[in-house]
Design an enzyme around this catalytic site. Structure first.
Site, mmCIF file in Angstrom:
data_model
loop_
_atom_site.group_PDB
_atom_site.id
_atom_site.type_symbol
_atom_site.label_atom_id
_atom_site.label_comp_id
_atom_site.label_asym_id
_atom_site.label_seq_id
_atom_site.Cartn_x
_atom_site.Cartn_y
_atom_site.Cartn_z
ATOM 1 N N CYS A 83 0.803 -1.232 0.000
ATOM 2 C CA CYS A 83 0.000 0.000 0.000
ATOM 3 C C CYS A 83 0.832 1.277 0.000
ATOM 4 O O CYS A 83 0.809 2.059 -0.951
ATOM 5 C CB CYS A 83 -0.950 -0.002 1.204
ATOM 6 S SG CYS A 83 -2.149 -1.347 1.185
ATOM 7 N N HIS A 133 -2.788 6.761 3.809
ATOM 8 C CA HIS A 133 -1.750 5.783 4.138
ATOM 9 C C HIS A 133 -0.346 6.241 3.750
ATOM 10 O O HIS A 133 0.487 5.454 3.294
ATOM 11 C CB HIS A 133 -2.056 4.424 3.499
ATOM 12 C CG HIS A 133 -1.626 3.274 4.375
ATOM 13 N ND1 HIS A 133 -1.855 1.960 4.057
ATOM 14 C CD2 HIS A 133 -0.959 3.253 5.569
ATOM 15 C CE1 HIS A 133 -1.381 1.170 4.998
ATOM 16 N NE2 HIS A 133 -0.824 1.927 5.931
#
Length: 492
Positions: A83, A133
């Protein structure tokens, strides 16, 4: 490194009869409104999980229509299929060892302007909605403006996968709000509102969804009802026997099921998420048409990385197999070409920023390491034939103690070649062996091919100043605090 490659691309652009070039950017024709950008990306959506890619089970009619109107990058890859590293490369146009994010839950401190900062300087409004993120200060913490990498409009949470009970922070309000129902649907509604209210001036909007990442069985009931696990097609590279699976670090309530039944169960939930997001794509496309912006908007759909979903007995990401590395990438822009066209050239995460900049006539910063593919969109041949793929440091569910590996590889239009710290590991002919079941590494009949791919890989490693050490060497260089599994711990 890429300065020479970018100059080659720009020369090709001029030869193709496109726009003029000045200072490393495509110059817009005077008097024309710069195009908007709507960049939509999902978390963990593998390239094969769409109808247009030939999947017989998943229902994605809106993406299939979009694909028929878009440039379809058949060999788009995630430079580092995790991610935060992939997202950092989207934001900077750089490779992981340059921007320094090669594990999750660390702060991106880029060397050079972010994509939002570049577009802000060019007079664009910029906005981000959904999963971020890239902050590294806790997954539920308020992110102040100075840590937003230049984005103006802001409706964001660092990271959550509680899709039906999801929080976010609305611009500069430090009190958390809650998305209504399934968060991707409400995030899409807010994105539609943004599009409707920003039609008079050029804008860049990023919409980042959490699904179809696990938990897999939490899509709205209407979408889960679309899939009967027993009727789903299991790819031939999913093992038949339990001993050939490596279980994920955390088993769910279906752990007692037979592995292939479990794969079908998880796949049904995964596809349900995909279909829910597909409906959101339809709403976004309709909103753009209703606002009269279709001709003036670059629309991108992609993902940060894929998901193994049991293929090769593996789960989730961090692997060099196509299920983990390959991502969907659709780019629709009538200003460059109408009607769909499939592109074979390997396209990598760092290439996103320079491609969007050149399409919009925005200068590409010298800090960017990727290549603009605008000449390829216009019909010029790609000047490069291999995309670098890496896993700098195994961690989390695939820590070294659980079989995770450091690896480096190249993905061409036809082949995948990967080395780990012990030497050549994988070599696949993806044309004759699309499920990557026949490893050709170190075979006499493929020795010449392997040498050629090895040279390509070594060139990429030199270009990215990668000495291919063990992962902890790079962790120590960055000063990341990791636990015994090599994972950066985070606060929820």
């Amino acid at each position: 490194m890429n300065g020479m490659r970018r100059r080659n691309f720009l020369t090709a652009a001029g030869a193709a009869g496109g726009a003029g070039v000045l200072g490393g950017c495509r110059m817009m024709t005077p008097g024309l409104k710069p195009p908007n950008v709507v960049f939509v990306f999902a978390d963990q959506w593998r390239a094969s999980a769409t109808g247009y890619a030939g999947n017989p089970d998943v229902k994605t009619p809106h993406l299939d229509r979009l694909a028929s109107e878009s440039f379809r990058f058949k060999n788009a890859v995630s430079v580092c299929p995790v991610c935060s590293p992939a997202r950092a490369s989207i934001m900077t146009g750089q490779y992981p060892l340059t921007h320094g994010v090669f594990v999750n839950d660390v702060h991106l401190q880029q060397d050079g302007p972010s994509i939002a900062e570049v577009f802000n300087e060019a007079g664009y409004a910029t906005g981000f909605i959904g999963k971020w993120h890239l902050d590294g200060h806790g997954r539920s913490s308020y992110i102040p403006p100075e840590r937003r990498q230049g984005f103006g409009f802001w409706q964001v949470l660092e990271c959550t996968h509680r899709y039906n009970d999801s929080l976010y922070y609305d611009n500069n309000n430090p009190e958390a709000k809650r998305w209504r129902g399934y968060d991707a649907i409400d995030q899409t509604r807010h994105a539609v509102d943004y599009i409707r209210s920003h039609g008079d001036a050029p804008f860049v909007l990023f919409l980042s969804w959490g699904p179809p990442h696990a938990p897999y069985l939490t899509a709205p009931e209407a979408y889960r009802a679309m899939y009967d696990p027993g009727k789903l097609t299991i790819p031939p590279n999913v093992p038949e026997h339990a001993e050939d699976f490596i279980p994920p670090a955390k088993w769910d309530e279906h752990a007692a099921m037979e592995p292939r039944d479990r794969v079908r169960r998880i796949m049904a939930g995964y596809y349900a998420h995909c279909s829910a997001l597909d409906a959101c794509i339809g709403r976004l496309q309709q909103a753009i048409r209703d606002a009269g912006l279709e001709e003036d908007t670059i629309f991108v759909f992609t993902a940060d990385h894929g998901d193994m979903l049991g293929s090769h007995g593996l789960w989730k990401k961090q692997w060099p197999y196509d299920e983990s590395v390959c991502v969907p990438f659709l780019l629709k822009y009538p200003g460059v070409g109408k009607g769909g066209r499939e592109l074979e050239a390997p396209f990598n995460t760092p290439d996103i920023m320079p491609t969007l900049c050149e399409l919009c006539g925005v200068p590409v910063p010298s800090s960017v390491e990727g290549d603009s593919f605008v000449p390829v969109l216009k019909g010029a041949p790609a000047s490069d034939d291999a995309a670098l793929i890496v896993n700098i440091h195994p961690f989390g569910q695939w820590s070294a103690r659980r079989g995770g590996r450091e690896w480096r590889g190249v993905r061409t239009a036809r082949h995948t070649y990967v080395k780990d710290l012990n030497g050549p590991w994988l070599l696949f002919d993806n044309e004759s062996d699309p499920y990557q079941r026949n490893n050709l590494v170190d075979r006499p009949e493929t020795a010449q091919l392997q040498r050629r791919l090895e040279r390509l890989l070594q060139r990429r490693l030199r270009e990215t100043a990668d000495d291919f050490a063990d992962g902890m060497t790079f962790v120590r260089r960055q000063g990341y605090p990791v636990d015994e599994t090599g994972t950066v711990q985070y606060e929820e």
